[in-house]
Every structure is written in C-alpha cells, then in structure tokens.
Design an enzyme around this catalytic site. Structure first.
Site, PDB file in Angstrom:
ATOM      1  CB  ALA A  43      -0.894  -0.002   1.235  1.00  0.00           C
ATOM      2  CE  LYS A 108      14.111   5.778  12.395  1.00  0.00           C
ATOM      3  NZ  LYS A 108      14.877   5.552  11.178  1.00  0.00           N
ATOM      4  CB  VAL A 135      17.407  -0.759  16.717  1.00  0.00           C
ATOM      5  CG1 VAL A 135      18.686  -0.336  17.423  1.00  0.00           C
ATOM      6  CG2 VAL A 135      16.193  -0.334  17.519  1.00  0.00           C
ATOM      7  N   GLY A 190      20.844  11.568   0.736  1.00  0.00           N
ATOM      8  CA  GLY A 190      19.662  10.789   1.109  1.00  0.00           C
ATOM      9  C   GLY A 190      19.789  10.026   2.416  1.00  0.00           C
ATOM     10  CE  LYS A 208      17.798   4.541  14.190  1.00  0.00           C
ATOM     11  NZ  LYS A 208      18.783   5.218  13.330  1.00  0.00           N
ATOM     12  N   GLY A 309      19.660   2.140   4.846  1.00  0.00           N
ATOM     13  CA  GLY A 309      19.774   1.685   3.459  1.00  0.00           C
ATOM     14  C   GLY A 309      18.747   0.638   3.114  1.00  0.00           C
TER      15      GLY A 309
HETATM   16  N1  HSE Z   1      18.232   8.652   9.483  1.00  0.00           N
HETATM   17  C1  HSE Z   1      18.631   7.412  10.058  1.00  0.00           C
HETATM   18  C2  HSE Z   1      20.139   7.469  10.263  1.00  0.00           C
HETATM   19  C3  HSE Z   1      18.247   6.279   9.159  1.00  0.00           C
HETATM   20  O1  HSE Z   1      20.773   8.395   9.748  1.00  0.00           O
HETATM   21  O2  HSE Z   1      20.686   6.595  10.908  1.00  0.00           O
HETATM   22  C4  HSE Z   1      18.183   4.951   9.827  1.00  0.00           C
HETATM   23  O3  HSE Z   1      17.358   4.911  10.936  1.00  0.00           O
END
Ligand code: HSE
Length: 449
Positions: A43, A108, A135, A190, A208, A309
């Site tokens: 979705a 998280k 996490v 990104g 986390k 990733g």
């Molecule tokens: N924005 C997060 C980081 C991505 O930079 O670790 C993964 O949770």
C-alpha cells in the site's frame, strides 16, 4: 504447504529492499524456513510511482493506495510497516494485530513511543511483533541482545546509532568542515530523515536507544524520560581540541545501570561524547553504526554494520520474517518476548534526571588573558570537589590579539574526572559569573567506555 504471504505498508527505500531480497533469495529463504515466502501486496500513496519501482526491481506485487485493504486482507499473514511516522502507522499496525496478522516494523518512532501498546496487543491476539529493522538498520543487534546475550545481566550499552550524525561528525573531523556545510551533503546523499532535525537533534538516536535499553534491562519503553542532545552546536574548534587531547567526538546513545541510594536506576542519554581515539567505537566512520554492549558474563561485545539503506534494513526485516515463519503455530508462551523478558517480569526502573548522571567533562572556557584567571577558575572546580585531568591553554587567535581596544580572549580547555552533572553545572555557573569570562562555557561529556 501454502506460501506465507507478506503485505507491505509503504514501498519506499526499505519496502523495496524487503521485496527485492524476498524475490532474489526466495530459494535460500525457503531452505531456511521450510516454506516459501512471497510479498504479494504493498500500500502506497503514489501507485504509479510504486508500480514503476516494482517493475524496475523485477518484483511482481499488487500495488494499492488503500492501506486498510492490506491489514484486512485475509490472505496476508505478515504485515511489514515501512511507511514511517506515527499515524496512520499505529492504527494500521493495531488493526493488523487484531486481525491475527504478525507485524514487523522498521519504524523506530512508533516502537519507542507506542511499543508498550503494540506489544500488549500482540500478546492479546497471540501474534508476533518484530522490530529488528527499527534499530541500527542491518545490524542484528536486537537479536544479539535479546537472545544471544540472554545469559547476561546487561550492565551498559553505548552505540553510534544515527548514521547521518556520524557522517557529519566524521566529515567535521577528517575534512575540517563545519556542521552546516556537511548537513547539506548528507541530505543530498539521502541519509537524513525526512525531517533532518530528527537526526541532528538526537531524536532518531533517542528512539533507538529507548528500544535497546528496554530489551537490555527488561524495562518498559520510556522515550519521554531520555536526556537528548544533538550535534547541531558542535564547533570545529572543539573537534580539533578533542583530537589534540586524544579523543574523538561521537554522537552516542548510552544506557547504563546505576545503583543509587534509593535503589537500582538507569541512565538513558543521547549526546555528543568524547571517547578515546583508541576505542573501536571511535573508529566507526561515515554512515556506519556500531553498538558496544557489556554483560556481566560475556564482558564487552561490539556489533558493527550499515545503519540504514534499502537492502541492509530489508535484511533485518526479512530476518524477522524468517523467525516468524519458523514460529508460526507454536505456543506463544514459547516464543521470544518482544522486550526479551516476560511481559509480567518487566522492571519499572527509574531513569535518572540529567543532574544525576555521572561522567567526565570537556569544557571550553573563553576567558580574558590576564593574571589570576586560571587560579580563579581552578579554585571554583576545587571548591566543588571536581578533579581536573587535563588543562590546555590555547594561544589567542590572531584577529582577537590584534584588537587593542578590548582585552585579549583566550580559550582554556579542561577535562574533568567523573563527576555528577549537577555538581559540574553548579561550578560552570560560578565560572560564567566571573567578570573575566564573557561568554557561556561549552560543555561536552566524556566517556572512557
Ligand atoms: N536517518 C537514520 C540514520 C536512518 O541516519 O541513521 C536509519 O534509521
């Protein structure tokens, strides 16, 4: 036997990673679980975009813009929530659980803030709830702490659990760049969250750490009680001074048991930290994550890998899927509890207030360059019973020194031994009240780990 059907809520970076892995490694996963696992539906908000992404990835699934149709679908066995955000993710997960589906989330924030509700619902409906991808991305640290270290009383953990923050601090250290300049690059690459303040203000790491602390100590999730500081105010000169003193500046999530006069408690804190350069954690660079865990039986163990990733995070989600497929139909009382300890055996450990944490401190004091200044400052720390480990008096900078109309200012860098933060704050207030100290003192915490 019928295949196990997976429905995705979201088909962005992580959703595509899950679908790609389950498609490419289908035979390997069947060999592991004894059953075939198929992603059948996803979705999304933008159907055309997701269909193009699925086609490009060679993934054959039905895309819909109706998320409720996935969580209500009687043919879906496992729902993976990879859409992010608090709502509608929470309602969708609760609906899926109520319909008897097992749920996995990479979200998280959702687990840190609503995990207690979600775990109770999973228990009520006798289904499983997985959150390994929430996490440290691809690092199987939940499984390691929850199952691999089950013999231990976990004493502490300390982790680099935000890749964006570590990317920025690494570039500030290695390339001498300033915070704002590197943040722009991290966003362009990104790595940063949709709202980058989650990364740079420590919120993402706090989500986390909340989860890690709960599975380490067997306590309810207490996100609201964490001490949280980000890396926005880290200055290039502090990174340089720290390096000169033999330390690296890292953004850490730290959870530690403490025995206090009023009983057992925990420190839960997320902040920039000076750690010795020889420490393995100091050598975790770029977007990589690492978590150092100390158990009473095993001692220190370290878990390292990609913290974000598509396929790394997908790897963690698919690991949860394989666990669920193997455990389907088994007696729920034989399954691993979400927070590692039996739900009725969780301990409501108090979280210490910031003033009551204990660690070493790095201070940078800007003071007028005249006789007696150092003695005044040292006297204040002495009266507060704060023992200093190192003092670095820097040269005044050239521009400052050339201006004869004002007093020359010079930075004094101090490292203290371990002390209660409330005591340190009281001493700093006195230092800042000295007429020869015209600007606020910079404070960073120090951990030897
Ligand atoms: N924005 C997060 C980081 C991505 O930079 O670790 C993964 O949770």
């Amino acid at each position: 036997m019928n295949s196990v059907k997976v429905g995705l809520l979201g088909f962005g970076t992580v959703g595509q990673g899950i679908a790609t892995i389950l498609t490419r490694n289908a035979d390997e996963i069947t060999r592991r679980t004894g059953r075939r696992v198929d992603v059948t539906t996803a979705a999304v908000r933008n159907v055309a975009k997701a269909e193009a992404a699925a086609s490009a990835a060679g993934v054959d699934i039905t895309i819909t813009d109706d998320a409720m149709s996935v969580v209500n679908n009687p043919d879906v066995d496992i729902v993976c929530e990879v859409m992010g955000g608090e709502q509608p993710a929470l309602d969708l997960c609760l609906t899926a659980l109520a319909h008897g589906k097992h749920v996995i989330t990479a979200n998280k924030a959702l687990v840190a803030m609503h995990g207690n509700t979600l775990f109770a619902a999973a228990q009520k409906y006798k289904v499983m709830f997985g959150f390994e991808p929430a996490v440290a991305g691809g690092i199987p640290v939940i499984k390691a702490v929850r199952e691999g270290l089950a013999a231990n009383r976990i004493e502490s953990l300390a982790g680099i659990i935000n890749g964006t923050g570590n990317f920025i601090l690494t570039a500030m250290t290695d390339q001498g760049r300033d915070f704002d300049d590197v943040l722009d690059e991290a966003q362009a690459l990104g790595y940063a969250e949709a709202d980058p303040s989650f990364d740079v203000d420590g919120i993402d790491a706090a989500h986390k750490l909340t989860i890690l602390a709960s599975i380490a100590f067997g306590m309810p999730l207490k996100f609201d009680e964490l001490m949280i500081e980000g890396i926005r105010d880290i200055k290039q000169e502090d990174v340089v001074h720290a390096n000169e003193l033999g330390y690296a500046v890292k953004h850490l999530g730290i959870a530690r048991r403490r025995d206090t006069d009023t009983g057992p408690a925990v420190e839960l804190r997320v902040h920039p930290t000076l750690i010795p350069q020889r420490q393995l954690l100091a050598n975790v660079h770029g977007v990589m994550n690492a978590v150092l865990v100390e158990g009473d039986a095993v001692g220190q163990t370290l878990y390292y890998g990609p913290g974000a990733g598509s396929e790394p995070t997908g790897s963690a989600a698919v690991a949860d899927i394989t666990d669920m497929v193997r455990a389907m139909g088994s007696d729920p009382s034989h399954q691993v509890p979400p927070l590692a300890f039996q739900a009725d055996a969780l301990q409501d450990l108090p979280v210490l207030k910031p003033d009551d944490i204990e660690c070493g401190y790095y201070l940078r004091i800007t003071a007028e360059d005249k006789p007696g200044v150092m003695a005044d400052i040292a006297g204040i720390f002495g009266r507060h019973n704060i023992s200093l480990e190192a003092i670095l008096q820097k040269e005044p900078d050239a521009i400052n020194a050339a201006d004869e109309t004002t007093a020359t200012l010079l930075p004094i860098v101090l490292l203290s031994h371990k002390v209660r933060e409330g005591e340190m704050r009281a001493a700093i207030a006195e230092v800042e009240a000295l007429p020869c100290v015209p600007s606020p003192v910079t404070l960073l915490r120090v951990e030897t780990l």
